[in-house]
Scaffold this motif. Structure first.
Motif, mmCIF file in Angstrom:
data_model
loop_
_atom_site.group_PDB
_atom_site.id
_atom_site.type_symbol
_atom_site.label_atom_id
_atom_site.label_comp_id
_atom_site.label_asym_id
_atom_site.label_seq_id
_atom_site.Cartn_x
_atom_site.Cartn_y
_atom_site.Cartn_z
ATOM 1 N N PHE A 48 0.864 -1.223 -0.193
ATOM 2 C CA PHE A 48 0.002 0.034 0.109
ATOM 3 C C PHE A 48 0.737 1.326 0.122
ATOM 4 C CE2 PHE A 48 -3.838 -1.921 1.942
ATOM 5 C CZ PHE A 48 -4.155 -2.889 0.843
ATOM 6 N N ARG A 49 1.851 1.363 0.877
ATOM 7 C CA ARG A 49 2.812 2.459 1.033
ATOM 8 C C ARG A 49 3.591 2.758 -0.390
ATOM 9 N NH1 ARG A 49 4.574 0.051 5.705
ATOM 10 N NH2 ARG A 49 3.615 1.101 7.359
ATOM 11 N N SER A 50 3.951 1.635 -1.004
ATOM 12 C CA SER A 50 4.677 1.726 -2.367
ATOM 13 C C SER A 50 3.681 2.306 -3.327
ATOM 14 C CB SER A 50 5.232 0.364 -2.704
ATOM 15 O OG SER A 50 4.065 -0.378 -3.045
ATOM 16 N N GLY A 51 2.451 2.347 -3.417
ATOM 17 C CA GLY A 51 1.900 2.533 -4.383
ATOM 18 C C GLY A 51 1.091 1.433 -5.447
ATOM 19 N N ARG A 52 1.616 0.250 -5.248
ATOM 20 C CA ARG A 52 1.380 -0.887 -5.986
ATOM 21 C C ARG A 52 0.057 -1.296 -6.052
ATOM 22 N NH1 ARG A 52 6.259 -2.763 -3.607
ATOM 23 N NH2 ARG A 52 4.947 -4.549 -2.522
ATOM 24 N N SER A 53 -0.649 -0.748 -5.061
ATOM 25 C CA SER A 53 -2.066 -1.191 -4.667
ATOM 26 C C SER A 53 -2.960 -0.239 -5.202
ATOM 27 C CB SER A 53 -2.421 -1.816 -3.321
ATOM 28 O OG SER A 53 -1.790 -2.977 -2.991
ATOM 29 N N GLY A 54 -2.357 0.713 -5.819
ATOM 30 C CA GLY A 54 -3.338 1.994 -6.011
ATOM 31 C C GLY A 54 -3.188 3.204 -5.187
ATOM 32 N N PRO A 55 -3.758 4.515 -5.686
ATOM 33 C CA PRO A 55 -3.440 5.605 -5.037
ATOM 34 C C PRO A 55 -4.372 5.569 -3.869
ATOM 35 C CG PRO A 55 -4.658 6.132 -6.971
ATOM 36 C CD PRO A 55 -4.073 4.731 -7.075
ATOM 37 N N VAL A 56 -5.463 5.019 -3.678
ATOM 38 C CA VAL A 56 -6.746 4.804 -2.694
ATOM 39 C C VAL A 56 -5.904 4.147 -1.807
ATOM 40 C CG1 VAL A 56 -8.728 4.378 -1.675
ATOM 41 C CG2 VAL A 56 -8.609 5.367 -3.951
ATOM 42 N N ALA A 57 -5.437 3.102 -1.790
ATOM 43 C CA ALA A 57 -4.762 2.238 -0.577
ATOM 44 C C ALA A 57 -3.634 2.866 -0.092
ATOM 45 C CB ALA A 57 -4.363 0.901 -1.209
ATOM 46 N N ARG A 58 -2.849 3.661 -0.977
ATOM 47 C CA ARG A 58 -1.637 4.333 -0.466
ATOM 48 C C ARG A 58 -2.227 5.523 0.548
ATOM 49 N NH1 ARG A 58 3.263 6.569 -3.969
ATOM 50 N NH2 ARG A 58 4.558 7.451 -2.280
ATOM 51 N N GLN A 61 -3.465 4.000 3.738
ATOM 52 C CA GLN A 61 -2.169 3.671 4.636
ATOM 53 C C GLN A 61 -1.526 4.770 5.176
ATOM 54 O OE1 GLN A 61 -1.285 0.271 5.170
ATOM 55 N NE2 GLN A 61 -0.018 1.146 6.700
ATOM 56 N N GLU A 62 -1.401 5.725 4.397
ATOM 57 C CA GLU A 62 -0.554 6.893 5.148
ATOM 58 C C GLU A 62 -1.521 7.380 6.272
ATOM 59 O OE1 GLU A 62 -0.519 9.782 1.880
ATOM 60 O OE2 GLU A 62 1.360 8.561 1.132
ATOM 61 N N ARG A 63 -2.761 7.238 6.241
ATOM 62 C CA ARG A 63 -3.585 7.633 7.748
ATOM 63 C C ARG A 63 -3.335 6.715 8.548
ATOM 64 N NH1 ARG A 63 -9.704 9.226 6.348
ATOM 65 N NH2 ARG A 63 -9.201 9.726 8.590
ATOM 66 N N VAL A 64 -3.287 5.413 8.227
ATOM 67 C CA VAL A 64 -2.882 4.308 9.160
ATOM 68 C C VAL A 64 -1.533 4.372 9.872
ATOM 69 C CG1 VAL A 64 -2.578 1.778 9.687
ATOM 70 C CG2 VAL A 64 -4.491 2.448 8.437
ATOM 71 N N ASP A 65 -0.687 4.701 9.339
ATOM 72 C CA ASP A 65 0.455 5.083 9.586
ATOM 73 C C ASP A 65 0.953 6.335 10.659
ATOM 74 O OD1 ASP A 65 1.610 2.915 8.164
ATOM 75 O OD2 ASP A 65 2.330 4.277 6.542
ATOM 76 N N ARG A 66 0.151 7.131 10.358
ATOM 77 C CA ARG A 66 -0.172 8.444 11.239
ATOM 78 C C ARG A 66 -1.028 8.268 12.344
ATOM 79 N NH1 ARG A 66 -0.904 11.439 6.051
ATOM 80 N NH2 ARG A 66 -3.423 11.372 6.529
ATOM 81 N N GLY A 67 -1.687 6.975 12.335
ATOM 82 C CA GLY A 67 -2.411 6.569 13.882
ATOM 83 C C GLY A 67 -3.658 7.325 13.742
ATOM 84 N N ARG A 85 -15.673 4.942 2.785
ATOM 85 C CA ARG A 85 -15.883 5.116 1.499
ATOM 86 C C ARG A 85 -14.749 4.890 0.409
ATOM 87 N NH1 ARG A 85 -14.998 9.071 -1.626
ATOM 88 N NH2 ARG A 85 -14.504 10.599 -0.061
ATOM 89 N N LEU A 86 -13.595 5.641 0.759
ATOM 90 C CA LEU A 86 -12.423 5.419 0.081
ATOM 91 C C LEU A 86 -12.114 3.587 -0.102
ATOM 92 C CD1 LEU A 86 -9.995 8.050 0.927
ATOM 93 C CD2 LEU A 86 -11.282 7.792 -1.280
ATOM 94 N N TYR A 87 -12.233 3.096 1.011
ATOM 95 C CA TYR A 87 -11.821 1.717 0.906
ATOM 96 C C TYR A 87 -12.875 0.861 0.033
ATOM 97 C CZ TYR A 87 -11.453 -3.205 2.542
ATOM 98 O OH TYR A 87 -11.207 -4.375 2.861
ATOM 99 N N ASN A 90 -11.968 1.550 -3.370
ATOM 100 C CA ASN A 90 -10.833 0.758 -3.854
ATOM 101 C C ASN A 90 -11.044 -0.787 -4.185
ATOM 102 O OD1 ASN A 90 -7.945 0.883 -4.251
ATOM 103 N ND2 ASN A 90 -7.815 -0.586 -2.417
ATOM 104 N N GLN A 91 -11.983 -1.223 -3.375
ATOM 105 C CA GLN A 91 -12.365 -2.808 -3.457
ATOM 106 C C GLN A 91 -13.060 -2.809 -4.788
ATOM 107 O OE1 GLN A 91 -11.184 -5.311 -1.460
ATOM 108 N NE2 GLN A 91 -9.899 -3.532 -1.038
ATOM 109 N N SER A 92 -14.036 -1.797 -4.981
ATOM 110 C CA SER A 92 -14.795 -1.822 -6.189
ATOM 111 C C SER A 92 -14.170 -1.815 -7.439
ATOM 112 C CB SER A 92 -15.770 -0.663 -6.170
ATOM 113 O OG SER A 92 -16.543 -0.465 -7.472
ATOM 114 N N ALA A 93 -13.063 -0.854 -7.523
ATOM 115 C CA ALA A 93 -12.173 -0.605 -8.578
ATOM 116 C C ALA A 93 -11.499 -1.994 -8.797
ATOM 117 C CB ALA A 93 -11.249 0.786 -8.081
ATOM 118 N N PHE A 94 -10.928 -2.707 -7.610
ATOM 119 C CA PHE A 94 -10.368 -3.841 -7.983
ATOM 120 C C PHE A 94 -11.062 -4.901 -8.814
ATOM 121 C CE2 PHE A 94 -9.269 -8.078 -6.123
ATOM 122 C CZ PHE A 94 -8.157 -8.298 -6.757
ATOM 123 N N LEU A 95 -12.364 -4.996 -8.206
ATOM 124 C CA LEU A 95 -13.227 -5.806 -8.837
ATOM 125 C C LEU A 95 -13.799 -5.502 -10.320
ATOM 126 C CD1 LEU A 95 -15.821 -6.528 -5.824
ATOM 127 C CD2 LEU A 95 -14.166 -8.110 -6.665
#
Length: 144
Positions: A48-58, A61-67, A85-87, A90-95
């Motif tokens: 997620f941090r690397s962006g390989r999973s898309g900008p939404v996941a990134r 993840q940044e918000r999770v990293d900030r606590g 909603r973002l999550y 992201n799941q919808s875009a993946f599908l």
């Protein structure tokens, strides 16, 4: 190329099925303290941090990293509505992407079948198999 694409789709399907199975298992037992769970959590977070999973996941993840929130809160829907909603988006875009890949594979399969049929026709001189059999044996198909 078609075989490679089919293999990739099969791998995605297999991985997706494994993930669904793992998620069902996690729902039944608390495995968050296990070494394997922490390893997987690190691998997913890095993806997620690397962006390989898309900008939404990134962004999430940044918000999770900030606590600001946790992935568990996001998954169960107790995080703030924007994160949830973002999550879901992201799941919808993946599908949607998986459906597109499946359509591409299906179309490639049809094209490969057509090409194989064309090669057979060219190899057989454009004649139908029963016509060839009749010429070779001197008999019609419906007579012994």
């Amino acid at each position: 190329m078609t075989a490679e694409l089919r293999a990739s789709v099969a791998e995605v399907r297999r991985t997706s099925q494994e993930a669904r199975t793992a998620i069902r298992g996690v729902a039944r037992a608390d495995v968050t303290g296990t070494v394997e769970y922490r390893r997987l959590e690190r691998e997913v977070a890095e993806s997620f941090r690397s962006g390989r999973s898309g900008p939404v996941a990134r962004a999430l993840q940044e918000r999770v990293d900030r606590g600001e929130l946790t992935w568990r809160q996001i998954r169960v829907g107790t995080a703030d509505p924007a994160a949830t909603r973002l999550y879901q988006e992201n799941q919808s875009a993946f599908l949607d992407e998986m459906a597109r890949v499946k359509r591409d594979v299906d179309e490639a399969d049809v094209a490969a079948e057509r090409a194989a049929a064309e090669r057979r026709r060219e190899r057989d001189g454009g004649e139908q198999p029963m016509t060839i059999l009749k010429k070779r044996t001197g008999r019609r198909k419906d007579r012994p």
